[in-house]
Design a protein around this motif. Structure first.
Motif, mmCIF file in Angstrom:
data_model
loop_
_atom_site.group_PDB
_atom_site.id
_atom_site.type_symbol
_atom_site.label_atom_id
_atom_site.label_comp_id
_atom_site.label_asym_id
_atom_site.label_seq_id
_atom_site.Cartn_x
_atom_site.Cartn_y
_atom_site.Cartn_z
ATOM 1 N N TRP A 1 -2.764 0.374 -4.327
ATOM 2 C CA TRP A 1 -2.610 -0.980 -3.804
ATOM 3 C C TRP A 1 -1.975 -1.827 -4.897
ATOM 4 N N ILE B 1 0.836 -1.193 0.000
ATOM 5 C CA ILE B 1 0.000 0.000 0.000
ATOM 6 C C ILE B 1 0.874 1.246 0.000
ATOM 7 N N PHE C 1 -8.732 -5.826 0.482
ATOM 8 C CA PHE C 1 -8.011 -4.773 1.179
ATOM 9 C C PHE C 1 -9.044 -4.042 2.029
#
Length: 112
Positions: free
Chosen positions: A37, A26, A50
């Motif tokens: 991401w 990230i 995520f």
């Protein structure tokens, strides 16, 4: 898919809390509020997720509205068999919770 990357941003009124759970890398830019991401490879029939936390303090200008928490998300990846570039987008995430999960319609509207 190979080399999958998801990009999005947060609206100016949303704060990134730096609390997240992710498989991959990230990058968050606190000035531009851009979020990247690097998902990597995704095997057929599998998915990656995520999750992260943000904070919002609605303003009076948002009363009777459903504020956006995360702007439109964009994914790019390569098809491992054809080599073609795959791209897609997802709609912004708002304060509205799913009615399919049993929540009433318009549950994300800011009240006074």
């Amino acid at each position: 898919m190979n080399n999958a990357v998801v990009n999005t941003s947060l609206p100016v009124y949303v704060e990134w809390l730096d609390e997240y759970d992710v498989e991959g890398e990230i990058t968050y830019n606190t000035v531009s509020k851009q979020l990247e991401w690097v998902v990597g490879d995704i095997q057929s029939g599998r998915r990656k997720e995520f999750t992260f936390q943000v904070s919002i303090q609605p303003s009076t200008s948002q009363v009777r509205q459903t504020p956006v928490l995360v702007n439109q998300q964009r994914i790019q990846a390569n098809d491992r068999f054809t080599g073609e570039l795959l791209q897609d987008t997802a709609a912004p995430v708002t304060t509205e919770l799913s009615t399919e999960a049993g929540f009433a319609e318009d549950n994300g509207i800011v009240a006074r």
